[in-house]
Design a protein around this motif. Structure first.
Motif, mmCIF file in Angstrom:
data_model
loop_
_atom_site.group_PDB
_atom_site.id
_atom_site.type_symbol
_atom_site.label_atom_id
_atom_site.label_comp_id
_atom_site.label_asym_id
_atom_site.label_seq_id
_atom_site.Cartn_x
_atom_site.Cartn_y
_atom_site.Cartn_z
ATOM 1 N N ALA A 276 47.660 37.201 36.327
ATOM 2 C CA ALA A 276 47.098 37.946 37.461
ATOM 3 C C ALA A 276 47.717 37.481 38.770
ATOM 4 C CB ALA A 276 45.582 37.759 37.496
ATOM 5 N N LYS B 231 50.970 39.171 39.235
ATOM 6 C CA LYS B 231 50.770 40.568 39.637
ATOM 7 C C LYS B 231 50.379 40.663 41.105
ATOM 8 C CE LYS B 231 47.923 41.957 36.321
ATOM 9 N NZ LYS B 231 47.092 42.907 35.518
ATOM 10 N N TYR C 51 52.399 42.554 44.003
ATOM 11 C CA TYR C 51 51.745 43.625 44.759
ATOM 12 C C TYR C 51 51.809 43.386 46.256
ATOM 13 C CZ TYR C 51 47.855 46.300 46.778
ATOM 14 O OH TYR C 51 47.087 47.124 47.578
ATOM 15 N N GLY D 111 40.343 43.971 41.594
ATOM 16 C CA GLY D 111 40.035 44.411 40.240
ATOM 17 C C GLY D 111 40.158 45.915 40.092
ATOM 18 N N LYS D 112 39.826 46.649 41.154
ATOM 19 C CA LYS D 112 39.975 48.109 41.148
ATOM 20 C C LYS D 112 41.438 48.515 41.043
ATOM 21 C CE LYS D 112 35.654 49.371 41.700
ATOM 22 N NZ LYS D 112 34.961 50.241 40.715
ATOM 23 N N LEU D 113 42.316 47.599 41.417
ATOM 24 C CA LEU D 113 43.757 47.841 41.337
ATOM 25 C C LEU D 113 44.359 47.252 40.058
ATOM 26 C CD1 LEU D 113 44.561 46.942 45.043
ATOM 27 C CD2 LEU D 113 44.698 49.227 44.041
ATOM 28 N N ASP D 114 43.488 46.770 39.158
ATOM 29 C CA ASP D 114 43.911 46.164 37.891
ATOM 30 C C ASP D 114 44.848 44.975 38.112
ATOM 31 O OD1 ASP D 114 42.472 47.990 36.268
ATOM 32 O OD2 ASP D 114 44.055 49.479 36.541
ATOM 33 N N ILE D 115 44.585 44.221 39.173
ATOM 34 C CA ILE D 115 45.408 43.054 39.462
ATOM 35 C C ILE D 115 44.775 41.779 38.921
ATOM 36 C CG2 ILE D 115 46.278 41.578 41.329
ATOM 37 C CD1 ILE D 115 46.795 44.130 42.932
ATOM 38 N N CYS D 116 43.472 41.601 39.134
ATOM 39 C CA CYS D 116 42.828 40.372 38.670
ATOM 40 C C CYS D 116 41.375 40.640 38.328
ATOM 41 C CB CYS D 116 42.938 39.266 39.718
ATOM 42 S SG CYS D 116 41.923 39.521 41.190
ATOM 43 N N ASP D 117 40.774 39.698 37.596
ATOM 44 C CA ASP D 117 39.342 39.759 37.313
ATOM 45 C C ASP D 117 38.560 39.267 38.528
ATOM 46 O OD1 ASP D 117 39.499 40.718 34.652
ATOM 47 O OD2 ASP D 117 40.009 38.706 33.944
ATOM 48 N N GLU D 118 37.245 39.385 38.448
ATOM 49 C CA GLU D 118 36.394 39.063 39.581
ATOM 50 C C GLU D 118 35.837 37.642 39.541
ATOM 51 O OE1 GLU D 118 33.429 42.049 40.187
ATOM 52 O OE2 GLU D 118 34.805 43.698 39.769
ATOM 53 N N ILE E 150 44.084 52.480 45.689
ATOM 54 C CA ILE E 150 43.077 52.770 44.674
ATOM 55 C C ILE E 150 43.022 54.275 44.466
ATOM 56 C CG2 ILE E 150 40.638 52.662 44.038
ATOM 57 C CD1 ILE E 150 40.381 50.119 45.633
#
Length: 304
Positions: free
Chosen positions: A25, A28, A32, A263-270, A301
């Protein structure tokens, strides 16, 4: 070292369910955010949850970020620890990694200014690349402008990140910058004001989840569109003020909110590290509603 100008995001540290650094992540996120028009990355700052990361975790972050920085974005890496010996060891253990400079903020909030001066000079003498001073009036001991001026010109000290909402203090410190001494501010809601005072760049953790409007403030200002820059600053401030306040009060850091957006961008967990908490479901829903109503805040997003 290279000049830092424009928006310098404080790089968030993704972690997994077990609290380990999520290097996939992190790669990523670096890819990004460095694709945006930024001036550098502030690595292992307070917004990176640095005080809650172990020594080995911080080494993992530095190694991962330096290796994944394919665009050769300027990197300034944190070397602040409660143990001064850990800071010295960190300089040694990271000396072969690829980045531009170190930053250091004393964690001991009651340490006298004479000892802080000693620490900066000692670290600068030991480091194999430039050292940035780093102070946060919202978190640590007040570092007055006069102290900054007294250390300007010291061997191997590149500049200071001066984080405060005190405009009078900011103006004095910004006035110290020259070809050999850089100054960054760090309060996103006063970014436009700091630019008007002459600062060339600023760090903020909000630039990880919301890079576009913050970069827009800088670009509008530099193009001479001051009314446009001020309008965007006010628009951003109203958005930030509308976000749930409880996570920031609990964590002090405004990072759980940012991880939800990333997380909405599928980059990392919360997931957050250690004693920092994640968002409650109601807080996530409120942020999602605000993002849907303000798509300019995170235009990347697609589905909300």
């Amino acid at each position: 070292m290279r000049k830092l100008e424009g928006v310098i995001p404080v790089l968030i540290t993704p972690v997994d369910h077990d609290g380990n650094v999520d290097t996939s992540a992190l790669e990523k996120l670096v890819d990004y955010i460095t694709a945006k028009n930024i001036g550098g990355l502030w690595v292992l700052g307070t917004g990176a949850e640095d005080m809650n990361l172990t020594y080995d975790q911080r080494l993992t972050v530095v190694e991962c970020v330096s290796q994944s920085n394919s665009r050769n974005t300027p990197l300034v890496v944190g070397a602040g620890f409660f143990s001064f010996q850990d800071s010295l060891n960190f300089l040694e253990d990271t000396k072969d990694c690829r980045f531009d400079a170190y930053h250091y903020m004393p964690y001991h909030n009651l340490l006298g200014l004479d000892r802080i001066e000693w620490a900066y000079k000692e670290l600068a003498a030991r480091a194999n690349r430039p050292l940035w001073m780093y102070t946060s009036a919202n978190w640590g001991k007040l570092i007055p402008p006069e102290f900054v001026e007294s250390l300007k010109g010291s061997d191997n000290i590149a500049g200071i990140k001066f984080s405060t909402s005190n405009a009078a203090h900011s103006e004095k410190v910004i006035g110290l910058q020259d070809e050999n001494f850089q100054v960054l501010t760090a309060v996103v809601r006063t970014f436009y004001a700091s630019l008007c005072l002459g600062v060339q760049g600023a760090t903020t953790v909000e630039a990880c989840p919301y890079p576009d409007p913050i970069i827009s403030i800088y670009e509008l200002f530099k193009s001479g569109d001051l009314p446009g820059a001020l309008k965007m600053q006010r628009k951003l401030n109203r958005f930030l003020e509308a976000l749930p306040t409880a996570p920031g009060k609990d964590n002090f850091l405004k990072v759980a909110e940012g991880k939800h957006v990333l997380g909405k961008l599928d980059i990392c967990d919360e997931y957050m590290s250690g004693y920092y908490r994640e968002l409650f479901d109601a807080e996530k829903s409120e942020i999602d509603r605000l993002l849907a109503e303000n798509r300019w805040a995170v235009p990347d997003i697609k589905n909300l």
